[in-house]
Design a protein around this motif. Structure first.
Motif, PDB file in Angstrom:
ATOM      1  N   GLU A  85     137.262  32.261  84.197  1.00 31.28           N
ATOM      2  CA  GLU A  85     136.584  31.763  85.684  1.00 31.28           C
ATOM      3  C   GLU A  85     137.205  30.648  86.089  1.00 31.28           C
ATOM      4  OE1 GLU A  85     135.223  33.366  83.168  1.00 31.28           O
ATOM      5  OE2 GLU A  85     133.753  34.652  84.088  1.00 31.28           O
ATOM      6  N   PHE A  86     137.719  29.712  85.325  1.00 28.38           N
ATOM      7  CA  PHE A  86     138.023  28.476  85.727  1.00 28.38           C
ATOM      8  C   PHE A  86     139.595  28.340  85.848  1.00 28.38           C
ATOM      9  CE2 PHE A  86     134.014  28.022  83.454  1.00 28.38           C
ATOM     10  CZ  PHE A  86     133.450  27.281  84.231  1.00 28.38           C
ATOM     11  N   GLU A 102     137.352  34.540  75.644  1.00 29.58           N
ATOM     12  CA  GLU A 102     138.086  33.424  76.468  1.00 29.58           C
ATOM     13  C   GLU A 102     137.534  33.965  77.669  1.00 29.58           C
ATOM     14  OE1 GLU A 102     141.960  32.055  75.086  1.00 29.58           O
ATOM     15  OE2 GLU A 102     142.273  34.286  74.370  1.00 29.58           O
ATOM     16  N   THR A 103     137.485  32.779  78.531  1.00 29.17           N
ATOM     17  CA  THR A 103     136.881  32.767  79.730  1.00 29.17           C
ATOM     18  C   THR A 103     138.021  32.551  80.878  1.00 29.17           C
ATOM     19  OG1 THR A 103     134.805  31.772  78.910  1.00 29.17           O
ATOM     20  CG2 THR A 103     135.135  31.723  81.431  1.00 29.17           C
ATOM     21  N   ALA A 161     142.306  20.598  74.839  1.00 28.94           N
ATOM     22  CA  ALA A 161     140.570  20.430  75.004  1.00 28.94           C
ATOM     23  C   ALA A 161     140.482  19.494  73.687  1.00 28.94           C
ATOM     24  CB  ALA A 161     139.911  21.580  75.015  1.00 28.94           C
ATOM     25  N   LEU A 209     144.302  30.041  74.037  1.00 26.33           N
ATOM     26  CA  LEU A 209     143.971  29.145  75.179  1.00 26.33           C
ATOM     27  C   LEU A 209     142.433  28.720  75.208  1.00 26.33           C
ATOM     28  CD1 LEU A 209     144.914  31.836  78.271  1.00 26.33           C
ATOM     29  CD2 LEU A 209     146.300  29.902  77.407  1.00 26.33           C
ATOM     30  N   ILE A 210     141.949  28.927  74.213  1.00 25.44           N
ATOM     31  CA  ILE A 210     140.668  28.382  73.844  1.00 25.44           C
ATOM     32  C   ILE A 210     140.734  26.906  73.482  1.00 25.44           C
ATOM     33  CG2 ILE A 210     139.080  30.444  73.362  1.00 25.44           C
ATOM     34  CD1 ILE A 210     139.645  29.923  70.322  1.00 25.44           C
ATOM     35  N   TYR A 211     141.984  26.481  73.183  1.00 21.56           N
ATOM     36  CA  TYR A 211     142.235  25.097  72.714  1.00 21.56           C
ATOM     37  C   TYR A 211     142.714  24.416  73.982  1.00 21.56           C
ATOM     38  CZ  TYR A 211     141.568  27.084  68.092  1.00 21.56           C
ATOM     39  OH  TYR A 211     140.950  27.444  67.155  1.00 21.56           O
ATOM     40  N   PHE A 212     142.996  24.826  75.015  1.00 19.56           N
ATOM     41  CA  PHE A 212     143.690  24.455  76.103  1.00 19.56           C
ATOM     42  C   PHE A 212     142.600  23.846  77.245  1.00 19.56           C
ATOM     43  CE2 PHE A 212     147.920  26.595  76.119  1.00 19.56           C
ATOM     44  CZ  PHE A 212     148.213  26.035  74.478  1.00 19.56           C
ATOM     45  N   SER A 213     143.021  22.779  77.905  1.00 20.05           N
ATOM     46  CA  SER A 213     142.178  22.437  78.896  1.00 20.05           C
ATOM     47  C   SER A 213     142.367  23.280  80.103  1.00 20.05           C
ATOM     48  CB  SER A 213     142.672  20.656  79.220  1.00 20.05           C
ATOM     49  OG  SER A 213     143.933  20.904  80.164  1.00 20.05           O
ATOM     50  N   ASN A 214     141.494  23.114  81.009  1.00 21.57           N
ATOM     51  CA  ASN A 214     141.567  23.896  82.282  1.00 21.57           C
ATOM     52  C   ASN A 214     143.012  23.964  82.797  1.00 21.57           C
ATOM     53  OD1 ASN A 214     139.086  24.637  81.680  1.00 21.57           O
ATOM     54  ND2 ASN A 214     138.275  23.813  83.816  1.00 21.57           N
ATOM     55  N   ASN A 217     143.133  33.783  71.455  1.00 22.29           N
ATOM     56  CA  ASN A 217     142.509  32.725  70.978  1.00 22.29           C
ATOM     57  C   ASN A 217     143.599  31.459  70.723  1.00 22.29           C
ATOM     58  OD1 ASN A 217     140.268  34.039  70.260  1.00 22.29           O
ATOM     59  ND2 ASN A 217     140.885  35.139  68.563  1.00 22.29           N
ATOM     60  N   GLN A 252     145.481  25.614  80.651  1.00 22.11           N
ATOM     61  CA  GLN A 252     145.160  27.073  80.684  1.00 22.11           C
ATOM     62  C   GLN A 252     145.700  27.797  81.818  1.00 22.11           C
ATOM     63  OE1 GLN A 252     141.063  28.631  81.811  1.00 22.11           O
ATOM     64  NE2 GLN A 252     141.082  30.085  80.100  1.00 22.11           N
ATOM     65  N   GLY A 259     142.171  36.791  74.042  1.00 23.89           N
ATOM     66  CA  GLY A 259     140.996  36.581  72.844  1.00 23.89           C
ATOM     67  C   GLY A 259     139.739  37.142  73.458  1.00 23.89           C
TER      68      GLY A 259
END
Lengths: 287, 188
Positions: free
Chosen positions: A257-258, A254-255, A35, A223-228, A221, A231, A251
């Motif tokens: 939904e996408f 972390e979301t 990301a 996947l928060i650094y990865f693009s959709n 924590n 991820q 984490g």
């Protein structure tokens, strides 16, 4: 409507793209699916730390100086962690997940993005106290070789001990964290026997494949650094690595939904980001 | 003049009461995205719930990967830096603390400055650190508007003072006058 970025940001974007390309083509590290917001911050920090005038200057060093990539990789990875970070999560693992894992004769755990090893050792302690460690194996992976080396050593600044001890107790620890380390000077060293069933090994979530059959995957924590798309790719790796009914722990913020592959997981504890791979056709109780 | 699109608010020591007053004074039909970075610690869910009682706009935690919403107050989660991608979706980071803080106001403001450019308003309220001063300077440098609570009216003067010293301000006002100013700047 989002306005066109001003010249300096546009120029920086070009430099960043070239940096990422150089890193991939020259050294095989692919950050193109990271990301952008955090990646940009880290690259700027590298520019600052190495007193370069621009990202392009950093790229030049990356291309021409043999060992510079080590420092770049160091700057682009996330070494921040603590033992029993987010104690409520470790308590949930202790109370909700380990009793279920106890039914397996051999328990494999993949901790992805282990950084300096604090979470891998936290897991080892959980398993030890649940009487499961003898038949467990933890694969703790990271793409950063320096971080893996630090993780194997298990040596940390003593100033962290107070917070970690508190976390350990909040996570439902039955002893004292001090039983698991020796403190000398300003450092603490975790007892080597804690590492007896941990393999710290190199694995890159961007480019490597599934390498074990896991009953629990922890990846917090990262996947928060990865693009959709990245991820989703990573979650697909986790799904394919997990046995049916196996557990996934992410984490706390972390979301999912996408990520389309999230449909292959059921929610065990939404607040603590605990999921299970759907056990289609398999009785849940047997998992 | 560029119509503001986002209001970024940073506060630390004494921040809860300051937020209560400021958010309480915002117009219920304010269309802008409102972002809050507070060092108040503890549960952000509880903070949102308490602030929502005083604010006509919804107050929620900023959610990773979701677009920043207009007409909504979105608070940075505890323990993470809050950033925006260029498509104005939220991103989180557990990178090192900045100014001894995570979330850091500097980090959030820096990101807001680059994403909203002249459409950003940065607001620095009470606080005991110097977090936010550099971020506010970045908002100003990109053409955005800097608002600082007068240090004498703040519970802790250090943060607004550091912001004034580093970034200067387009508006320096006592707390109770900040919401009316934002309403004037932001409503069509």
């Amino acid at each position: 409507m989002i306005p066109t970025p001003p010249n300096d940001l546009e120029l920086e974007q070009i430099e960043l793209d070239l940096f990422v390309q150089a890193l991939r083509r020259r050294h095989g590290h692919d950050f193109s699916q990271y990301a952008p917001a955090s990646l940009t911050r880290r690259v700027r920090q590298l520019v600052h730390d190495h007193r370069c005038v621009s990202i392009s200057a950093l790229t030049a060093r990356l291309l021409h100086e043999a060992d510079f990539v080590t420092q770049v990789v160091q700057g682009l990875s996330v070494p921040v962690s603590e033992m029993f970070r987010d104690p409520a999560v470790f308590r949930a693992l202790r109370e909700q997940v380990l009793p279920m894992l106890a039914s397996y004769p051999q328990i494999n755990i993949w901790q992805a993005g282990c950084a300096h090893g604090q979470e891998a050792y936290s897991l080892a302690i959980l398993l030890e106290e649940a009487g499961l460690y003898e038949r467990s194996h933890i694969f703790a992976t990271d793409f950063n070789p320096e971080a893996l080396q630090r993780a194997r050593e298990g040596i940390y600044p003593a100033r962290d001990a107070q917070l970690w001890s508190r976390n350990y107790l909040e996570a439902g620890g039955s002893q004292s964290l001090a039983n698991y380390y020796s403190a000398r000077y300003d450092y603490l060293k975790l007892h080597e026997r804690l590492a007896r069933n941990i393999t710290f090994t190199s694995h890159n979530l961007v480019s490597d494949e599934v390498f074990c059959e896991a009953h629990l995957v922890l990846c917090r924590n990262v996947l928060i650094y990865f693009s959709n798309p990245l991820q989703n790719r990573t979650l697909t790796l986790f799904r394919d690595s997990l046995v049916r009914g196996g557990y996934l722990c992410l984490g706390l913020r972390e979301t999912l939904e996408f990520a389309p592959v999230a449909a292959d997981f059921s929610v065990l504890d939404a607040g603590r980001r605990l999921y299970r791979r759907y056990a289609r056709g398999v009785a849940e109780g047997a998992a | 003049m560029t119509r503001p699109e986002a209001i970024a608010i940073g506060c630390s020591t004494g921040g809860f009461n300051a937020l209560r007053v400021l958010l309480g004074g915002l117009a219920p039909d304010l269309p802008q995205t409102v972002l809050v970075c507070s060092h108040t610690g503890g549960s952000v869910a509880l903070l949102c719930e308490l602030l929502a009682r005083h604010c006509a706009l919804p107050v929620i935690e900023a959610l990773e990967r979701w677009p920043a919403r207009g007409g909504t107050v979105q608070v940075a989660p505890g323990g993470y830096h809050l950033l925006l991608e260029s498509d104005r979706r939220f991103a989180l980071s557990v990178d090192r603390q900045v100014c001894f803080s995570r979330p850091s106001i500097d980090v959030m403001f820096g990101s807001v400055a680059e994403v909203y450019l002249a459409g950003a308003i940065g607001v620095i309220l009470t606080g005991a650190s110097r977090d936010g001063a550099d971020g506010l300077a970045q908002i100003r440098a990109r053409g955005g508007i800097a608002v600082v609570q007068t240090p004498v009216s703040a519970d802790a003067a250090a943060m607004p003072q550091a912001a004034l010293d580093t970034a200067g301000a387009d508006h320096c006002l006592p707390l109770d006058l900040i919401a009316p100013l934002l309403n004037r700047l932001c409503l069509p």
